[in-house]
Motif scaffolding. Structure first.
Motif, short mmCIF file in Angstrom:
data_model
loop_
_atom_site.label_atom_id
_atom_site.label_comp_id
_atom_site.label_asym_id
_atom_site.label_seq_id
_atom_site.Cartn_x
_atom_site.Cartn_y
_atom_site.Cartn_z
N THR A 237 0.26 5.76 0.70
CA THR A 237 -0.65 6.75 1.30
C THR A 237 -0.91 7.89 0.33
OG1 THR A 237 1.21 7.92 2.32
CG2 THR A 237 0.11 6.24 3.64
N TYR B 224 0.83 -1.21 0.00
CA TYR B 224 0.00 0.00 0.00
C TYR B 224 0.87 1.26 0.00
CZ TYR B 224 -4.04 -2.95 1.03
OH TYR B 224 -5.03 -3.88 0.96
N SER C 274 -4.88 4.91 2.86
CA SER C 274 -4.00 3.83 2.40
C SER C 274 -4.64 3.17 1.19
CB SER C 274 -3.79 2.80 3.51
OG SER C 274 -3.03 3.35 4.55
#
Length: 427
Positions: free
Chosen positions: A244, A242, A249
């Motif tokens: 940001t 992931y 996320s």
């Protein structure tokens, strides 16, 4: 040598050209960097050359094309697996350095290079193999036939015959038969797998032949390669991780990893917007070291090295319960231990589709498993134990036979070419 006909197995991964001599089939041999081989890689490379007078471009095929691609660091146009576009009505042509190339242009360019490296003029008569089912979502076999014939005519062939690839393999295998037999042939290529049920009986004029049923599926060696990458390599390079964005996320897009389906696309990727975006995502990644490893992999042009490592892994897993995927390229050192059980679990969905396609061939032939006298497996994927076990479960181990897996189709084509009436074998 004197040849009257050419047997041509044009494959997604490799191409084999053969001829018959004194009743036996022989394959053309090639040599590159002191290595002799008969399976000629089905790839093309186009690159620019600049001289004092004119800007031009050149091309090569097979291992010579791969050599150019690696030497030029991807600064060229590399084409592989182009057989997969043969039957596609969506593919019309592609631009290469200002020139348009239709599929038949690519094929004739490739075959002319094969002839050049064979150092032997091909005859005017050719028997070419074709899959039962061409690759693609909605393949048009008649379009593929027309494209093949246009390319072969441009090559100088004036008599062209098409034969199903598994039928050719069956003909080669049937040379050893002493009595009537119903044979299932499984032909595993790079892009497709084909199955044919054929009944042979020896006769006064040679083999009598009756094709009972066929089926095909767009799953073969390339699909198995992708499964290895998807489970072993892509997670190391950030798939499933992931990043940001605006306090949220979000998953790294899977689209970046689809390029592993064709190793040359990875080299092209570093010159695209995807590469710039990947560099940006690395700054916001929750596991930046993974995306940085992916970026390093792309900068090192390590796609071909990975392709060879995966091929080597599959070969060693066919003979051992465990093996190591080992790849080293410009600071990249990947060593991953793999069990055969893991590999078989990864390809389980593909094996199920292959098994379903075998059942479809039997239904098309209107025969049950017990009617099949022999099962002949051909193609590199037939070496994989899980693939062989699929047939052993259906038909019993004593019925399964292999041999000359990489050249049996081409050998069969060359032998069929010697028949008085080739048309009775035609697809």
């Amino acid at each position: 040598m004197t040849m009257t006909s050419l047997g041509l197995d044009f494959g997604t991964t490799n191409t084999v050209a053969t001829f018959a001599e004194n009743g036996a089939a022989r394959a053309f041999q090639f040599r590159h960097e002191n290595e002799a081989f008969s399976a000629f890689r089905s790839v093309l490379c186009f690159w620019k050359e600049l001289d004092d007078v004119v800007r031009s471009h050149r091309h090569e095929a097979g291992p010579w094309a791969i050599e150019q691609f690696l030497d030029l660091g991807g600064d060229c146009r590399f084409i592989q697996s182009f057989k997969t576009f043969a039957a596609s009505p969506l593919f019309y042509d592609t631009g290469i350095f200002g020139k348009r190339y239709a599929f038949e242009d690519l094929l004739s360019t490739f075959l002319k290079a094969v002839e050049k490296h064979a150092d032997q003029k091909f005859p005017k008569r050719v028997v070419i193999g074709r899959p039962v089912k061409f690759a693609g979502a909605q393949p048009d076999p008649e379009l593929a036939r027309k494209r093949y014939e246009n390319a072969l005519t441009a090559m100088g062939f004036d008599e062209i015959h098409h034969v199903y690839e598994p039928v050719a393999a069956a003909y080669f295998f049937a040379q050893r038969l002493a009595k009537e037999a119903t044979i299932l042939v499984a032909d595993f290529g790079g892009g497709t797998s084909d199955f044919s049920v054929v009944r042979f009986s020896p006769g006064a004029r040679g083999l009598n032949f009756e094709a009972l049923g066929h089926s095909g599926v767009g799953i073969a060696g390339d699909a198995f390669d992708y499964r290895i990458v998807d489970h072993l390599i892509s997670p190391m390079f950030g798939k499933g991780s992931y990043y940001t964005s605006w306090g949220k996320s979000l998953p790294i897009p899977d689209a970046y990893y689809s390029k592993f389906g064709k190793w040359n696309q990875l080299s092209i990727m570093k010159h695209t917007r995807d590469f710039t975006e990947l560099q940006r995502l690395a700054r916001f990644s929750l596991e930046p070291e993974k995306l940085e490893a992916f970026i390093q992999f792309l900068e090192a042009d390590a796609g071909y090295a990975l392709n060879r490592a995966i091929t080597d892994l599959k070969i060693r897993l066919s003979g051992a319960e465990r093996a190591t995927l080992s790849m080293h390229a410009e600071g990249l050192n990947i060593e991953r231990d793999v069990s055969r059980a893991d590999f078989e679990s990864w390809i389980a969905p593909d094996l199920a589709e292959l098994d379903s396609a075998v059942g479809a061939a039997l239904r098309d032939a209107n025969v049950a498993e017990e009617v099949i006298d022999r099962v002949f497996l051909t193609g590199g994927t037939s070496f994989i134990p899980a693939v062989r076990e699929l047939f052993e479960r259906r038909f019993g181990a004593p019925k399964i036979e292999t041999g000359d897996q990489l050249v049996s189709i081409a050998y069969g084509l060359a032998l069929i070419a010697q028949e008085e009436d080739v048309s009775r074998w035609a697809a």
